[in-house]
Design an enzyme around this catalytic site. Structure first.
Site, PDB file in Angstrom:
ATOM      1  N   HIS A 145       0.839  -1.188   0.000  1.00 19.33           N
ATOM      2  CA  HIS A 145       0.000   0.000   0.000  1.00 19.33           C
ATOM      3  C   HIS A 145       0.876   1.241   0.000  1.00 19.33           C
ATOM      4  O   HIS A 145       2.114   1.166  -0.027  1.00 19.33           O
ATOM      5  CB  HIS A 145      -0.948  -0.016   1.207  1.00 19.33           C
ATOM      6  CG  HIS A 145      -0.255  -0.218   2.513  1.00 19.33           C
ATOM      7  ND1 HIS A 145       0.271   0.818   3.246  1.00 19.33           N
ATOM      8  CD2 HIS A 145       0.021  -1.345   3.212  1.00 19.33           C
ATOM      9  CE1 HIS A 145       0.835   0.345   4.347  1.00 19.33           C
ATOM     10  NE2 HIS A 145       0.701  -0.962   4.348  1.00 19.33           N
ATOM     11  N   SER A 165      -5.721   3.842   6.155  1.00 16.20           N
ATOM     12  CA  SER A 165      -5.931   2.501   6.681  1.00 16.20           C
ATOM     13  C   SER A 165      -5.751   1.490   5.571  1.00 16.20           C
ATOM     14  O   SER A 165      -6.159   1.717   4.425  1.00 16.20           O
ATOM     15  CB  SER A 165      -7.345   2.368   7.266  1.00 16.20           C
ATOM     16  OG  SER A 165      -7.639   1.021   7.569  1.00 16.20           O
ATOM     17  N   LYS A 166      -5.125   0.363   5.900  1.00 23.91           N
ATOM     18  CA  LYS A 166      -4.967  -0.714   4.923  1.00 23.91           C
ATOM     19  C   LYS A 166      -6.325  -1.237   4.467  1.00 23.91           C
ATOM     20  O   LYS A 166      -6.442  -1.822   3.389  1.00 23.91           O
ATOM     21  CB  LYS A 166      -4.158  -1.867   5.531  1.00 23.91           C
ATOM     22  CG  LYS A 166      -2.712  -1.514   5.840  1.00 23.91           C
ATOM     23  CD  LYS A 166      -1.994  -2.714   6.423  1.00 23.91           C
ATOM     24  CE  LYS A 166      -0.562  -2.377   6.833  1.00 23.91           C
ATOM     25  NZ  LYS A 166       0.146  -3.531   7.399  1.00 23.91           N
ATOM     26  N   ARG A 167      -7.349  -1.009   5.291  1.00 19.06           N
ATOM     27  CA  ARG A 167      -8.685  -1.480   4.934  1.00 19.06           C
ATOM     28  C   ARG A 167      -9.329  -0.610   3.858  1.00 19.06           C
ATOM     29  O   ARG A 167     -10.329  -0.967   3.281  1.00 19.06           O
ATOM     30  CB  ARG A 167      -9.568  -1.528   6.180  1.00 19.06           C
ATOM     31  CG  ARG A 167      -9.110  -2.579   7.192  1.00 19.06           C
ATOM     32  CD  ARG A 167      -9.994  -2.585   8.440  1.00 19.06           C
ATOM     33  NE  ARG A 167      -9.578  -3.626   9.376  1.00 19.06           N
ATOM     34  CZ  ARG A 167      -8.640  -3.471  10.291  1.00 19.06           C
ATOM     35  NH1 ARG A 167      -8.004  -2.313  10.375  1.00 19.06           N
ATOM     36  NH2 ARG A 167      -8.319  -4.452  11.107  1.00 19.06           N
ATOM     37  N   GLN A 168      -8.737   0.571   3.615  1.00 18.68           N
ATOM     38  CA  GLN A 168      -9.210   1.387   2.510  1.00 18.68           C
ATOM     39  C   GLN A 168      -8.791   0.704   1.215  1.00 18.68           C
ATOM     40  O   GLN A 168      -7.622   0.499   0.959  1.00 18.68           O
ATOM     41  CB  GLN A 168      -8.598   2.793   2.562  1.00 18.68           C
ATOM     42  CG  GLN A 168      -9.118   3.659   3.696  1.00 18.68           C
ATOM     43  CD  GLN A 168      -8.382   4.983   3.755  1.00 18.68           C
ATOM     44  OE1 GLN A 168      -7.781   5.327   4.747  1.00 18.68           O
ATOM     45  NE2 GLN A 168      -8.450   5.755   2.677  1.00 18.68           N
TER      46      GLN A 168
END
Length: 515
Positions: free
Chosen positions: A38, A274-277
């Site tokens: 990312h 956020s890595k969840r993005q």
């Protein structure tokens, strides 16, 4: 003739080699293959690479896969692919050679076992036999009393005879490192002097798990030392752990590297990335059509490391230029805000730069051809000549952000030629006259075109809206879209005239049938 003892000469050569190896800057990027690369990871890799290249050093890639429960198949390969796509050259690492391998931690278990034995022998580590149930009870009790959960170091005080007895019984155990007070501040390359006494807030940490795999902190220190790492540049979230690492270096009697911690990357509104993005993965940017140099400059623009650049939105530096200009002293110590608008600007700049070079221009043309064929697989009459695509790219370089934008339905007329169309409202003579007028224009801009079309309609006693409808259909086969003059400008003079001329035989046939 002066005689030289061969052994003396060999020792001198070895000394010089070791001295040179020690003085050469060696940095590493050490990701875990638990997902995709990312923006934060790219920034860390990029700044390590820039720092190494600026000082003539080496950039190493090390895969930290000691947490076997979180591994994602194929993640390491995709990670390497993304780094190479971004232009980051790997000097040593898995598949790249080097004299300090293996560069995958799961292949270095024997090395860690020897190192942990060294700590056990010098009294810096001990075996811990506490069960998961006891550790959970400690955690719950700490939470109940509103304290930070920490290990109480119980097994640190076990008698040697008790340890031998438990080992003889085959009792499962891990190995913990004895934390001591560390009063010397960390001299951070980015943040300056930082003080953090880890023993005040934590119990003795696990350095070797019961499955004989090392923890991150232990393997990290051992590998950095054995691989000759001179500078560690990583995210600021690891700064609090650095004291722990310095204590490990001290226990081994090793010289630690210099540490620099990079500030958080944040969104434009200041919220944490956020890595969840789903939109911060490098694969996401690649799939959308952003070019590597634009993404690299985007990351650099937020993190600092360079002299203030006036008109930064109009500047796109190559990797050699970035390496040459990079200065660690200028890296920001505050959170780095990312501006998506800047990335769009930079990508347009890169498209323009690629258009200016013959080799990269040809690759752009081939990419557009591929995208158009994918977007309109049912059409066989696509206009994909190199000259036409270059004209379209020149028109779009300051208007559109991504090559994929050229395949939107609103711009389908660029590529899909009208089929089975006949001009019913213009005679062959009128169309020929219009073609002559258009061919005489030196400036094929929509304003000049609009004026010429109005002049033609007035001269030929044609209703202007009807003429526009007819020309739109001849040029694109569409009933809606941009204005006809703008459509002609976008298509470019050669293509616009060619498409109108293709309707000419049909007009002549229609005229003969009428007569």
């Amino acid at each position: 003739m002066l005689k030289v003892n061969p052994r003396t000469l060999l020792r001198q050569c070895l000394w010089l080699t070791q001295r040179h190896a020690h003085s050469q800057v060696r940095v590493r990027f050490a990701p875990s293959p638990t997902g995709q690369l990312h923006l934060g990871g790219l920034r860390t890799a990029l700044y390590n690479f820039l720092y190494a290249r600026h000082l003539g050093g080496k950039f190493l890639l090390r895969i930290e896969d000691t947490d076997q429960t979180r591994l994602v198949p194929g993640a390491s390969e995709r990670l390497v692919e993304d780094l190479l796509w971004a232009g980051i050259e790997i000097d040593e690492g898995p598949g790249f050679g080097g004299h300090h391998g293996p560069y995958i931690q799961s292949q270095r278990i024997e090395i860690y076992s020897k190192s942990i034995k060294q700590l056990l022998e010098n009294g810096s580590a001990y075996r811990c036999f506490c069960t998961e149930r006891r550790l959970e009870l400690l955690r719950k009790e700490a939470l109940r009393t509103r304290q930070v959960p920490r290990y109480d170091n119980k097994c640190r005080h076990l008698a040697a005879a008790e340890v031998e007895r438990l080992l003889a019984q085959g009792a499962p155990h891990c190995i913990r490192f004895k934390l001591t007070e560390h009063e010397e501040p960390l001299e951070d390359l980015v943040y300056g002097s930082v003080q953090h006494n880890v023993s005040d807030n934590e119990g003795d940490p696990v350095v070797m798990k019961s499955d004989h795999f090392p923890t991150y902190h232990f393997a990290n220190v051992v590998d950095d030392h054995l691989m000759g790492i001179t500078h560690v540049l990583r995210g600021v979230e690891w700064q609090i752990s650095t004291t722990k690492h310095l204590l490990l270096y001290k226990a081994f009697g090793w010289q630690p590297p210099r540490f620099g911690h990079l500030p958080l990357l944040v969104n434009a509104d200041g919220t944490k990335l956020s890595k969840r993005q789903g939109d911060i993965g490098i694969q996401h940017f690649r799939e959308r059509g952003y070019f590597p140099l634009s993404l690299v400059n985007y990351v650099v623009s937020a993190g600092g490391g360079f002299q203030h650049r006036a008109h930064a939105r109009q500047q796109l530096l190559s990797l050699p230029e970035l390496c040459q200009q990079f200065e660690m002293e200028r890296v920001n110590a505050h959170p780095s805000r990312l501006s998506p608008e800047l990335l769009d600007d930079l990508n347009r700049l890169e498209i323009g730069q690629r258009l200016a070079e013959p080799d990269s221009r040809l690759k752009l043309v081939q990419r557009v051809q591929q995208l158009v064929k994918q977007a309109y697989p049912e059409h066989s009459n696509l206009d994909l000549s190199e000259a036409h695509i270059v004209d379209v790219l020149n028109w779009s370089s300051q208007r559109l952000t991504l090559l994929q934008d050229l395949t939107s339905s609103k711009l389908s007329f660029l590529w899909v030629k009208p089929a089975n169309f006949e001009l019913k409202d213009l005679s062959a003579e009128q169309l020929s006259s219009l073609l002559a007028d258009l061919d005489s224009l030196d400036n094929f801009h929509k304003d000049e075109l609009n004026g010429k079309l109005k002049e033609f309609a007035q001269r030929e006693s044609l209703k202007f809206p009807l003429l526009m409808k007819t020309l739109r259909a001849a040029l694109s086969g569409l009933k809606e879209g941009p204005g006809v003059a703008e459509m002609m400008e976008i298509l470019g003079k050669p293509v616009a005239i060619e498409r109108l001329r293709e309707a000419l035989p049909k007009a002549e046939t229609n005229l003969r049938q009428t007569v």
